[in-house]
Design a protein around this motif. Structure first.
Motif, PDB file in Angstrom:
ATOM      1  N   LEU A 191       2.328   6.058  -7.372  1.00 37.47           N
ATOM      2  CA  LEU A 191       1.292   6.895  -7.968  1.00 37.47           C
ATOM      3  C   LEU A 191       1.586   8.386  -7.816  1.00 37.47           C
ATOM      4  O   LEU A 191       1.305   9.164  -8.711  1.00 37.47           O
ATOM      5  CB  LEU A 191      -0.062   6.565  -7.342  1.00 37.47           C
ATOM      6  N   LYS A 192       2.166   8.768  -6.689  1.00 37.10           N
ATOM      7  CA  LYS A 192       2.416  10.188  -6.444  1.00 37.10           C
ATOM      8  C   LYS A 192       3.693  10.696  -7.108  1.00 37.10           C
ATOM      9  O   LYS A 192       3.735  11.811  -7.592  1.00 37.10           O
ATOM     10  CB  LYS A 192       2.488  10.473  -4.932  1.00 37.10           C
ATOM     11  N   PHE A 211       0.809  -1.221   0.000  1.00 32.04           N
ATOM     12  CA  PHE A 211       0.000   0.000   0.000  1.00 32.04           C
ATOM     13  C   PHE A 211       0.845   1.275   0.000  1.00 32.04           C
ATOM     14  O   PHE A 211       0.650   2.134  -0.868  1.00 32.04           O
ATOM     15  CB  PHE A 211      -1.008  -0.032   1.148  1.00 32.04           C
ATOM     16  N   PRO A 212       1.786   1.438   0.926  1.00 29.34           N
ATOM     17  CA  PRO A 212       2.613   2.659   0.831  1.00 29.34           C
ATOM     18  C   PRO A 212       3.492   2.685  -0.418  1.00 29.34           C
ATOM     19  O   PRO A 212       3.762   3.748  -0.972  1.00 29.34           O
ATOM     20  CB  PRO A 212       3.460   2.645   2.105  1.00 29.34           C
ATOM     21  N   THR A 213       3.900   1.501  -0.869  1.00 26.38           N
ATOM     22  CA  THR A 213       4.736   1.449  -2.067  1.00 26.38           C
ATOM     23  C   THR A 213       3.965   1.927  -3.289  1.00 26.38           C
ATOM     24  O   THR A 213       4.462   2.740  -4.071  1.00 26.38           O
ATOM     25  CB  THR A 213       5.245   0.012  -2.286  1.00 26.38           C
ATOM     26  N   PHE A 240       1.361   3.827  -3.253  1.00 25.53           N
ATOM     27  CA  PHE A 240       1.072   5.244  -3.053  1.00 25.53           C
ATOM     28  C   PHE A 240       2.239   6.095  -3.543  1.00 25.53           C
ATOM     29  O   PHE A 240       2.044   7.108  -4.224  1.00 25.53           O
ATOM     30  CB  PHE A 240       0.780   5.520  -1.574  1.00 25.53           C
ATOM     31  N   VAL A 241       3.467   5.671  -3.211  1.00 25.22           N
ATOM     32  CA  VAL A 241       4.660   6.409  -3.647  1.00 25.22           C
ATOM     33  C   VAL A 241       4.770   6.381  -5.173  1.00 25.22           C
ATOM     34  O   VAL A 241       5.099   7.386  -5.806  1.00 25.22           O
ATOM     35  CB  VAL A 241       5.925   5.837  -2.978  1.00 25.22           C
TER      36      VAL A 241
END
Length: 109
Positions: A84-85, A77-79, A81-82
């Protein structure tokens, strides 16, 4: 002194791994591909990344159903997110490794 058999095995391994990676570039240099081939090739990086990601978060054993590994799945999930951003793959890998290491440390593995 290195054995000739080992040296020959290393050379064969070099050719076997090098040719499939370089030959497509050599064969298509200066040529245009058909639109259908280009459309297909656009999806290859995404497919390869998905296959590598899925294989690292799923535990498969003979005779059992595949199961998701909880720590690796949470680290996705955080990966993602990074990715995509920032659209920075290197940063996403660093975040994924750091989050996985942190979760393993917190869980006591």
């Amino acid at each position: 002194m290195i054995d000739r058999y080992v040296f020959l095995a290393i050379l064969i391994a070099l050719v076997v791994t090098w040719v499939p990676r370089v030959l497509p570039f050599v064969l298509t240099k200066g040529k245009s591909l058909p639109p259908l081939a280009l459309k297909f090739l656009r999806f290859l990086p995404l497919s390869i990344i998905f296959a590598l990601t899925l294989s690292s978060v799923v535990d498969e054993r003979v005779g059992n159903f595949p199961r998701f590994l909880p720590i690796e799945t949470l680290a996705l999930f955080p990966t993602f997110f990074v990715v995509l951003k920032t659209k920075n793959i290197l940063l996403a890998v660093v975040v994924g490794v750091a989050v996985t290491a942190g979760l393993r440390f917190l869980s006591g593995f």
